[in-house]
Design a protein around this motif. Structure first.
Motif, PDB file in Angstrom:
ATOM      1  N   TYR A   4       1.977   7.252  -3.605  1.00 56.37           N
ATOM      2  CA  TYR A   4       1.087   6.383  -2.825  1.00 56.37           C
ATOM      3  C   TYR A   4       1.832   5.452  -1.985  1.00 56.37           C
ATOM      4  CZ  TYR A   4      -2.330   8.125  -6.137  1.00 56.37           C
ATOM      5  OH  TYR A   4      -3.274   8.814  -6.734  1.00 56.37           O
ATOM      6  N   TYR A   5       3.108   4.845  -2.625  1.00 49.40           N
ATOM      7  CA  TYR A   5       3.869   4.134  -1.875  1.00 49.40           C
ATOM      8  C   TYR A   5       4.377   4.920  -0.687  1.00 49.40           C
ATOM      9  CZ  TYR A   5       7.994   1.124  -0.323  1.00 49.40           C
ATOM     10  OH  TYR A   5       8.771   0.497   0.565  1.00 49.40           O
ATOM     11  N   ARG A   6       4.861   6.018  -0.808  1.00 47.18           N
ATOM     12  CA  ARG A   6       5.322   6.795   0.377  1.00 47.18           C
ATOM     13  C   ARG A   6       4.103   6.916   1.555  1.00 47.18           C
ATOM     14  NH1 ARG A   6       9.875  11.251  -1.831  1.00 47.18           N
ATOM     15  NH2 ARG A   6      11.244   9.566  -2.591  1.00 47.18           N
ATOM     16  N   TYR A   7       3.094   7.191   1.000  1.00 48.93           N
ATOM     17  CA  TYR A   7       2.017   7.640   1.779  1.00 48.93           C
ATOM     18  C   TYR A   7       1.764   6.347   2.671  1.00 48.93           C
ATOM     19  CZ  TYR A   7      -2.788   9.320   3.331  1.00 48.93           C
ATOM     20  OH  TYR A   7      -3.798   9.747   4.008  1.00 48.93           O
ATOM     21  N   ALA A   8       1.601   5.092   2.000  1.00 48.87           N
ATOM     22  CA  ALA A   8       1.566   3.901   2.922  1.00 48.87           C
ATOM     23  C   ALA A   8       2.489   3.557   3.846  1.00 48.87           C
ATOM     24  CB  ALA A   8       1.513   2.679   1.673  1.00 48.87           C
ATOM     25  N   GLN A   9       3.838   4.149   3.476  1.00 44.49           N
ATOM     26  CA  GLN A   9       4.885   3.806   4.650  1.00 44.49           C
ATOM     27  C   GLN A   9       4.750   4.851   5.866  1.00 44.49           C
ATOM     28  OE1 GLN A   9       6.916   1.132   3.804  1.00 44.49           O
ATOM     29  NE2 GLN A   9       5.451   1.457   2.068  1.00 44.49           N
ATOM     30  N   VAL A  10       4.135   6.039   5.696  1.00 44.21           N
ATOM     31  CA  VAL A  10       4.023   6.858   6.766  1.00 44.21           C
ATOM     32  C   VAL A  10       2.949   6.401   7.431  1.00 44.21           C
ATOM     33  CG1 VAL A  10       5.051   8.903   5.897  1.00 44.21           C
ATOM     34  CG2 VAL A  10       2.766   8.604   5.694  1.00 44.21           C
ATOM     35  N   LEU A  11       1.870   5.927   6.854  1.00 47.38           N
ATOM     36  CA  LEU A  11       0.473   5.280   7.684  1.00 47.38           C
ATOM     37  C   LEU A  11       0.759   4.178   8.215  1.00 47.38           C
ATOM     38  CD1 LEU A  11      -2.200   5.685   4.831  1.00 47.38           C
ATOM     39  CD2 LEU A  11      -2.056   7.054   6.993  1.00 47.38           C
ATOM     40  N   ASN A  19      -2.537  -0.314   3.744  1.00 48.08           N
ATOM     41  CA  ASN A  19      -2.679  -1.321   2.595  1.00 48.08           C
ATOM     42  C   ASN A  19      -3.511  -0.784   1.386  1.00 48.08           C
ATOM     43  OD1 ASN A  19      -1.326  -3.277   3.842  1.00 48.08           O
ATOM     44  ND2 ASN A  19      -3.202  -4.373   4.664  1.00 48.08           N
ATOM     45  N   LYS A  20      -4.643   0.153   1.768  1.00 46.32           N
ATOM     46  CA  LYS A  20      -5.292   0.753   0.738  1.00 46.32           C
ATOM     47  C   LYS A  20      -4.437   1.438  -0.303  1.00 46.32           C
ATOM     48  CE  LYS A  20      -9.709   0.995   3.193  1.00 46.32           C
ATOM     49  NZ  LYS A  20     -10.650   1.836   3.683  1.00 46.32           N
ATOM     50  N   GLN A  21      -3.477   2.032   0.155  1.00 48.67           N
ATOM     51  CA  GLN A  21      -2.382   3.005  -0.605  1.00 48.67           C
ATOM     52  C   GLN A  21      -1.639   1.983  -1.332  1.00 48.67           C
ATOM     53  OE1 GLN A  21      -3.048   5.982  -1.141  1.00 48.67           O
ATOM     54  NE2 GLN A  21      -4.901   5.678   0.607  1.00 48.67           N
ATOM     55  N   MET A  22      -1.140   0.804  -0.554  1.00 42.68           N
ATOM     56  CA  MET A  22      -0.462   0.014  -1.328  1.00 42.68           C
ATOM     57  C   MET A  22      -1.225  -0.755  -2.448  1.00 42.68           C
ATOM     58  SD  MET A  22       2.753  -0.093  -0.498  1.00 42.68           S
ATOM     59  CE  MET A  22       3.108  -1.758  -1.195  1.00 42.68           C
ATOM     60  N   ASP A  23      -2.244  -0.839  -2.332  1.00 45.77           N
ATOM     61  CA  ASP A  23      -3.064  -1.468  -3.285  1.00 45.77           C
ATOM     62  C   ASP A  23      -3.019  -0.408  -4.649  1.00 45.77           C
ATOM     63  OD1 ASP A  23      -4.056  -3.627  -1.867  1.00 45.77           O
ATOM     64  OD2 ASP A  23      -5.935  -2.553  -1.072  1.00 45.77           O
ATOM     65  N   VAL A  24      -3.219   0.690  -4.410  1.00 43.67           N
ATOM     66  CA  VAL A  24      -3.222   1.732  -5.374  1.00 43.67           C
ATOM     67  C   VAL A  24      -1.691   1.772  -6.144  1.00 43.67           C
ATOM     68  CG1 VAL A  24      -3.215   4.072  -6.239  1.00 43.67           C
ATOM     69  CG2 VAL A  24      -4.933   3.126  -4.632  1.00 43.67           C
ATOM     70  N   PHE A  25      -0.689   1.730  -5.296  1.00 45.69           N
ATOM     71  CA  PHE A  25       0.429   1.461  -5.807  1.00 45.69           C
ATOM     72  C   PHE A  25       0.821   0.289  -6.547  1.00 45.69           C
ATOM     73  CE2 PHE A  25       4.845  -0.480  -5.129  1.00 45.69           C
ATOM     74  CZ  PHE A  25       5.550   0.524  -5.811  1.00 45.69           C
ATOM     75  N   SER A  26       0.161  -0.833  -6.139  1.00 41.38           N
ATOM     76  CA  SER A  26       0.411  -2.128  -6.990  1.00 41.38           C
ATOM     77  C   SER A  26      -0.360  -2.279  -8.043  1.00 41.38           C
ATOM     78  CB  SER A  26      -0.132  -3.183  -5.675  1.00 41.38           C
ATOM     79  OG  SER A  26       0.734  -3.187  -4.661  1.00 41.38           O
ATOM     80  N   LYS A  27      -1.457  -1.405  -8.272  1.00 42.67           N
ATOM     81  CA  LYS A  27      -1.877  -1.348  -9.786  1.00 42.67           C
ATOM     82  C   LYS A  27      -1.422  -0.634 -10.744  1.00 42.67           C
ATOM     83  CE  LYS A  27      -6.840  -2.210  -7.962  1.00 42.67           C
ATOM     84  NZ  LYS A  27      -7.914  -1.542  -7.728  1.00 42.67           N
ATOM     85  N   MET A  28      -0.544   0.415 -10.197  1.00 44.55           N
ATOM     86  CA  MET A  28       0.083   1.276 -11.204  1.00 44.55           C
ATOM     87  C   MET A  28       1.451   0.747 -11.429  1.00 44.55           C
ATOM     88  SD  MET A  28      -0.829   5.003  -9.282  1.00 44.55           S
ATOM     89  CE  MET A  28       0.022   6.177 -10.612  1.00 44.55           C
ATOM     90  N   MET A  29       2.099  -0.051 -10.374  1.00 43.63           N
ATOM     91  CA  MET A  29       3.614  -0.824 -10.642  1.00 43.63           C
ATOM     92  C   MET A  29       3.375  -2.280 -10.422  1.00 43.63           C
ATOM     93  SD  MET A  29       5.345   1.900 -11.436  1.00 43.63           S
ATOM     94  CE  MET A  29       7.048   1.752 -11.009  1.00 43.63           C
ATOM     95  N   SER A  57      -5.821  14.544  -5.889  1.00 49.04           N
ATOM     96  CA  SER A  57      -5.390  14.535  -7.430  1.00 49.04           C
ATOM     97  C   SER A  57      -4.483  13.422  -7.822  1.00 49.04           C
ATOM     98  CB  SER A  57      -4.698  15.611  -7.884  1.00 49.04           C
ATOM     99  OG  SER A  57      -5.767  16.762  -7.534  1.00 49.04           O
ATOM    100  N   THR A  58      -4.763  12.749  -8.861  1.00 48.44           N
ATOM    101  CA  THR A  58      -3.895  11.786  -9.348  1.00 48.44           C
ATOM    102  C   THR A  58      -2.376  11.836  -9.115  1.00 48.44           C
ATOM    103  OG1 THR A  58      -5.625  10.925 -10.780  1.00 48.44           O
ATOM    104  CG2 THR A  58      -3.552   9.839 -10.996  1.00 48.44           C
TER     105      THR A  58
END
Length: 623
Positions: A90-97, A107-117, A83-84
């Motif tokens: 998304y940033y924290r998920y990227a860090q644990v990955l 990087n895929k999670q950081m892409d989402v984070f970057s679009k949002m922020m 869920s959104t």
């Protein structure tokens, strides 16, 4: 537009519906008071009772994130983002990955984070260079590949050889004014040259008229001083052919010829003594000392269609050709040999396992090892061949018909070296097996972890173009960080001596290295986890020991905020130790902000003094 707006509204309503519920209220209170271990238990009960929703999954993941349990954090973040979620999730998920070495997924999670922020500095840094992490070198990728600017586009260009004075020789069918080869329905090959400029670009090619004939000429090889050339030539030019009378056909084989550079012109062209009307001799490569000539031929005594051979050279005298044998040759076709300065033979083969068509391989002739495929990037499902390397200029060239026509590509070596870690006990000098050795990049991302063998060794293959450090840990020993320093050659050996962990105990405290936190954060990092694991070991060895964790900040910022931040960090530290099996009644957390500086420099602190004031202390209340 109306339908899209309606869907967006539903999405917003749906997203907003996730939040604290009556069922999660107890767990949320534990989380809000930094009692992450107890919060985890409470959230897991909701999961077990099937009362969990996206909010619970997120909170559960954040709890594990705070105590650096990356496996569990990743598991629950994956559930939460079904869920959104807010950008920070998304940033924290990227860090644990990233901590797990899953960089592509991170990087895929950081892409989402970057679009949002998009204005967040972390997003900007990611978008500037999303693949900044220097992963361990993939041994199958040895070169960066770039297309050169000399390709004709429609005619064949291949067989590039770069001299030490930056002249690139190659062969081409671009002279469409010549008569065509009846077998290929394309112009005969000519030898061309181009000047390689300082920036790596190549000048407009010129035909080497002193070498070219109406028939096939090239490819070529050069002596180290650039004054002797050996090149292939069609026998028609020399009248070396067989007549098939009933078909009125003249069949000529490829032969090898020698030329000398005199006053800028190639002269004194002589046929080599092992040319024949019965078989082809082509694709020459001369060793840097000029004593061995490698070539391709279908002469008798081979393993397949065409093989790689070698012959000794002594001035103008040549020995008997010798087949390189089954380490190189197969029942298929082998050709286009190139021998480098360090006895590495590059060659093309259709008989060895590859990506398709001709693949390029290399083999160290000084070692009893099998040939290695140069890997994806160099090799494709089409024909890839004619690889050469100039070690002085640190660049190679190869040919490929990956676009449908033979073109010349540059191959820039990926610098690699092997880091060997040897781990010993600092007191006994005994080699330590089963020590965890991690290698990290300059941003302290752990990019691989290995375990030492019985001889205390492990090794990593890494790229040269970054700074690395290794972190070594073993239960019962103090963790150690060491930079990987050069000079960078083929190997760098790092000797590591680990001190027994119980030597960290004094009368009043356990002396750990500082527990670093991300700026303005309170979650435990990889480095912090390594340090706190020492405390866990000590407290298990001394079951009556009780510890007061005191967390301090520097004097920058608001004193009230610093106090709260230090309290969160102290609590996070305690929660991590509890999560490793230490009873909570043996630990106390206290945040002191900037009230007890180690160096009382007030508002005039240097960066070094601020760093010393930002510290954690582990005081022994009971031993």
């Amino acid at each position: 537009m109306k339908k899209i707006f309606s869907l967006l509204s539903l999405s917003l309503i749906f997203t907003a519906s996730f939040g604290q519920t009556k069922q999660s209220e107890k767990a949320d209170k534990l989380f809000d008071t930094y009692q992450y271990v107890d919060a985890i238990d409470a959230y897991l009960k909701l999961v077990e009772n099937k009362e969990a929703d996206a909010h619970v999954y997120k909170q559960l993941a954040d709890s594990y994130y705070q105590v650096f349990n990356t496996e569990e954090a990743a598991k629950w973040y994956a559930k939460a983002i079904e869920s959104t979620q807010d950008a920070e999730t998304y940033y924290r998920y990227a860090q644990v990955l990233k901590s797990q070495g899953k960089y592509e997924a991170a990087n895929k999670q950081m892409d989402v984070f970057s679009k949002m922020m998009p204005n967040d500095q972390r997003a900007k840094s990611h978008l500037e260079n999303p693949n900044y992490i220097p992963q361990l070198a993939d041994k199958s990728k040895l070169f960066h590949v770039e297309e050169t600017n000399i390709n004709d586009g429609e005619q064949s260009d291949f067989g590039a050889i770069l001299s030490n004075d930056n002249i690139l020789y190659f062969v081409s069918t671009r002279n469409t004014g010549k008569k065509e080869d009846n077998w290929t329905n394309s112009p005969y090959l000519d030898i061309y040259k181009s000047i390689r400029n300082a920036d790596g670009s190549l000048s407009d090619p010129e035909a080497v008229n002193s070498l070219n004939t109406p028939y096939h000429d090239g490819p070529i090889t050069l002596s180290a001083d650039g004054k002797t050339m050996i090149f292939s030539r069609d026998g028609h030019s020399e009248g070396a052919y067989k007549k098939i009378k009933n078909k009125q056909v003249k069949v000529a084989q490829q032969g090898l010829y020698k030329a000398t550079l005199i006053n800028g012109k190639w002269e004194n062209i002589q046929a080599l003594p092992f040319n024949s009307k019965e078989y082809s001799v082509s694709h020459p490569s001369l060793s840097s000392d000029g004593k061995t000539l490698y070539f391709a031929s279908n002469m008798p005594g081979g393993h397949g269609d065409t093989d790689i051979w070698k012959v000794s050279v002594n001035g103008n005298a040549f020995g008997e050709p010798e087949n390189l044998g089954p380490r190189v040759n197969t029942a298929g076709k082998e050709g286009f040999p190139f021998i480098s300065d360090n006895s590495i033979l590059y060659f093309a083969s259709s008989g060895k396992p590859g990506f398709g068509g001709f693949d390029i391989f290399k083999i160290d002739l000084n070692k009893n090892e099998d040939a290695i495929n140069l890997g994806n990037g160099i090799n494709t499902k089409r024909d890839d061949f004619a690889f050469s390397m100039n070690t002085l200029q640190k660049i190679g060239y190869f040919s490929s018909n990956r676009t449908g026509v033979d073109n010349i590509y540059a191959a820039i070596p990926i610098c690699q070296f092997e880091t060997i870690a040897i781990v010993k006990d600092a007191k006994t000098n005994a080699l330590l097996a089963n020590a965890n050795v991690s290698i990290s990049d300059k941003q302290n991302n752990i990019i691989a972890t290995q375990v030492t063998q019985a001889n205390g060794k492990t090794s990593f293959n890494v790229n040269c173009d970054s700074n690395y450090s290794i972190q070594v840990s073993k239960e019962g020993y103090d963790t150690l960080n060491m930079p990987v320093t050069g000079p960078i050659e083929d190997q760098v050996t790092v000797n590591v001596s680990l001190k027994p962990v119980n030597e960290l105990i004094t009368e009043t405290e356990v002396k750990l290295k500082n527990i670093y936190f991300e700026f303005n954060k309170s979650n435990i990092t990889q480095q912090g986890a390594f340090e706190l694991d020492k405390l866990v070991k000590i407290m298990k060895d001394y079951p009556d020991m009780k510890i007061l964790v005191k967390s301090h900040t520097d004097s920058k910022g608001n004193p009230e905020y610093n106090l709260k931040l230090s309290e969160r960090r102290a609590q996070a530290t305690v929660q991590y130790v509890i999560s490793k099996g230490i009873s909570k009644d043996r630990l106390t957390a206290k945040g002191l902000g900037s009230t007890e500086p180690k160096i009382d420099c007030k508002s005039n602190c240097t960066e070094e003094e601020d760093a010393q004031n930002r510290r954690s202390e582990f005081l022994i209340i009971k031993q």
